[in-house]
Scaffold this active site. Structure first.
Site, mmCIF file in Angstrom:
data_model
loop_
_atom_site.group_PDB
_atom_site.id
_atom_site.type_symbol
_atom_site.label_atom_id
_atom_site.label_comp_id
_atom_site.label_asym_id
_atom_site.label_seq_id
_atom_site.Cartn_x
_atom_site.Cartn_y
_atom_site.Cartn_z
ATOM 1 N N THR A 97 0.985 -1.263 0.001
ATOM 2 C CA THR A 97 0.042 0.149 0.089
ATOM 3 C C THR A 97 0.893 1.364 -0.110
ATOM 4 O O THR A 97 0.427 2.013 -0.878
ATOM 5 C CB THR A 97 -0.934 0.009 1.158
ATOM 6 N N CYS B 204 -8.397 -6.792 0.831
ATOM 7 C CA CYS B 204 -8.317 -5.675 1.348
ATOM 8 C C CYS B 204 -9.628 -4.736 1.525
ATOM 9 O O CYS B 204 -9.753 -3.776 2.057
ATOM 10 C CB CYS B 204 -7.304 -4.871 0.218
HETATM 11 N N1 PLP Z 1 -1.213 -4.074 -4.549
HETATM 12 C C1 PLP Z 1 -1.956 -5.357 -4.764
HETATM 13 C C2 PLP Z 1 -2.178 -6.120 -6.367
HETATM 14 C C3 PLP Z 1 -2.304 -6.342 -3.608
HETATM 15 O O1 PLP Z 1 -2.998 -7.456 -3.682
HETATM 16 C C4 PLP Z 1 -2.140 -5.958 -2.307
HETATM 17 C C5 PLP Z 1 -2.780 -6.521 -1.091
HETATM 18 O O2 PLP Z 1 -3.511 -7.313 -1.167
HETATM 19 C C6 PLP Z 1 -1.621 -4.584 -2.152
HETATM 20 C C7 PLP Z 1 -1.308 -3.660 -3.352
HETATM 21 C C8 PLP Z 1 -1.374 -3.814 -0.726
HETATM 22 O O3 PLP Z 1 -0.453 -4.625 -0.284
HETATM 23 P P1 PLP Z 1 -0.072 -4.624 1.364
HETATM 24 O O4 PLP Z 1 -1.026 -5.755 1.818
HETATM 25 O O5 PLP Z 1 1.322 -5.098 1.462
HETATM 26 O O6 PLP Z 1 -0.221 -2.986 1.893
#
Ligand code: PLP
Length: 389
Positions: A75, A332
């Site tokens: 993120t 998410c």
């Molecule tokens: N981008 C993608 C494609 C993801 O699948 C995710 C998490 O599911 C993220 C970004 C976010 O990553 P993080 O969980 O490390 O913040």
């Protein structure tokens, strides 16, 4: 207790025990702050560990260590690449209303950052994708304008696993003078990721998607000078990102990157075969099932299916009670978004999206897990269809 069959590895993965072992000493024995290196032996050890991890992450994506900055996860990497690069490039190039272009199927971290840039007065464009879940590079070409400074295209989608034509997107962006950010959170550690082959100027990765700990990731930047910091602070990461280093987390990310890189070719083949077997068995035993997104240009560990006559929520709950964990749309947005924006973007109706589930395999998935999961899922589908009437 019977073993839980975990088929939600796209949401997160367990920390590999070997990774955990490497992290362990950096909590309370080697607890130094890398910024104190030079006058503290503990700081020296912490700095050495962080720099070793930087080299391991760089090796996984074909970068130089100096092009890798550690972050708090995917993120933050996405937010930093978009907010930091658009502002920096707009200023450097003297463009008053610079534009950022992305696709409709990006993760909320990218789409949300693009929405923030719009609120700050920048121009934005969201490009649609085809029903196969893949971006048509010609649609991207049409969206790019002389003021476009950044294009953000994910390497593979987190819900459908469809792999995007990133190298072509890079060519198109570069022809028009724009830089390319690639969200490789779902691909790094799973399929080959090479920043040069992809033509990426920025690339996001996250440790917890490939056997590392949660809350740590990295951003590759071909040239760090193209980024304003997202976090101002005490000069860490060559002044690019403030905040005391998460040393155990960074060590875990480095170890996970090294181990994933070593196991990659064999694991890709094994998971693709297991995934296809799971798909066939559910289809044969339950019937009336269709795959969402292209089945060939897809991550080997991903299966996303829509199941006629079944709502995903009761199915996923019943599966969880029976010991099989999977998900509806992305973890998410669970509990927030009633339907997946990704499945709507590839042309599914809200009803079809609500009858879809994602099954994502991982290094711990065995053939026996797949046999058992297929039996349980098919049986629950039959039961739910029967109760629906
Ligand atoms: N981008 C993608 C494609 C993801 O699948 C995710 C998490 O599911 C993220 C970004 C976010 O990553 P993080 O969980 O490390 O913040």
């Amino acid at each position: 207790m019977t073993k839980v069959i975990y088929l939600d590895n796209a949401a997160t993965t367990p920390v590999d025990p070997a990774v955990f072992e490497e992290m362990r000493t950096y909590f309370s024995l080697e607890f130094g702050n890398p910024m104190t290196a030079g006058h503290s032996s503990l700081g020296d050890a912490a700095l050495a560990a962080v720099e070793k991890a930087r080299s391991e992450v760089a090796a996984l994506v074909g970068a130089n260590p100096a092009q890798i900055a550690f972050t708090s996860g995917g993120t933050e990497s996405d937010n930093w690449a978009i907010k930091g690069a658009v502002e920096r490039l707009a200023l450097d190039r003297g463009i008053r209303k610079a534009q950022v272009v992305t696709t409709a199927i990006e993760h909320a971290a990218v789409l949300g950052s693009v929405a923030t840039m719009q609120r700050r007065g920048f121009a934005t464009s969201i490009v649609r994708v085809g029903q196969n879940g893949i971006l048509d590079p010609e649609d991207l070409r049409r969206a790019i304008r002389p003021e476009t400074v950044l294009v953000s295209v994910m390497h593979a989608n987190n819900e459908t696993g469809t792999i995007q034509p990133v190298a072509e997107a890079a060519r198109i962006a570069h022809e028009r003078g724009a830089l390319l950010h690639v969200d490789a959170v779902q691909t790094a550690g799973h399929v080959p990721v090479d920043v040069a082959a992809l033509g990426a100027d920025f690339l996001s990765i996250s440790a917890h998607k490939f056997g590392g700990p949660k809350g740590v990731g990295a951003l590759f930047a071909r040239d760090m000078r193209n980024l304003f910091p997202l976090l101002d602070g005490g000069g860490q990461e060559q002044g690019a990102r403030g905040s005391t280093h998460n040393v155990p987390g960074i060590v875990g990310l480095g170890a996970a990157a090294r181990l994933a890189g070593e196991g990659l070719p064999g694991e890709q083949r094994r998971l693709a075969a297991l995934r296809d077997h799971l798909h066939e068995m559910i289809a044969q035993r339950a019937g009336r099932i269709r795959a969402n997104g292209d089945m060939k240009r897809r991550l080997p560990q991903n299966l996303n299916i829509r199941i006629d006559g079944v709502d995903n929520e009761p199915l996923l709950m019943a599966m969880s009670q029976a010991g099989v964990i999977a998900s509806g749309c992305s973890a998410c947005t669970a509990g927030k978004a009633p339907v997946s924006h990704v499945l709507l973007a590839i042309g599914l109706s809200p009803g079809e999206a609500r009858s879809s589930i994602r099954l994502s395999l991982g290094t711990q998935t065995t053939e026996e897990d797949i046999e058992r999961a297929a039996g349980i899922i098919a049986e629950l589908i039959r039961l739910l269809r029967a109760t629906k009437g």
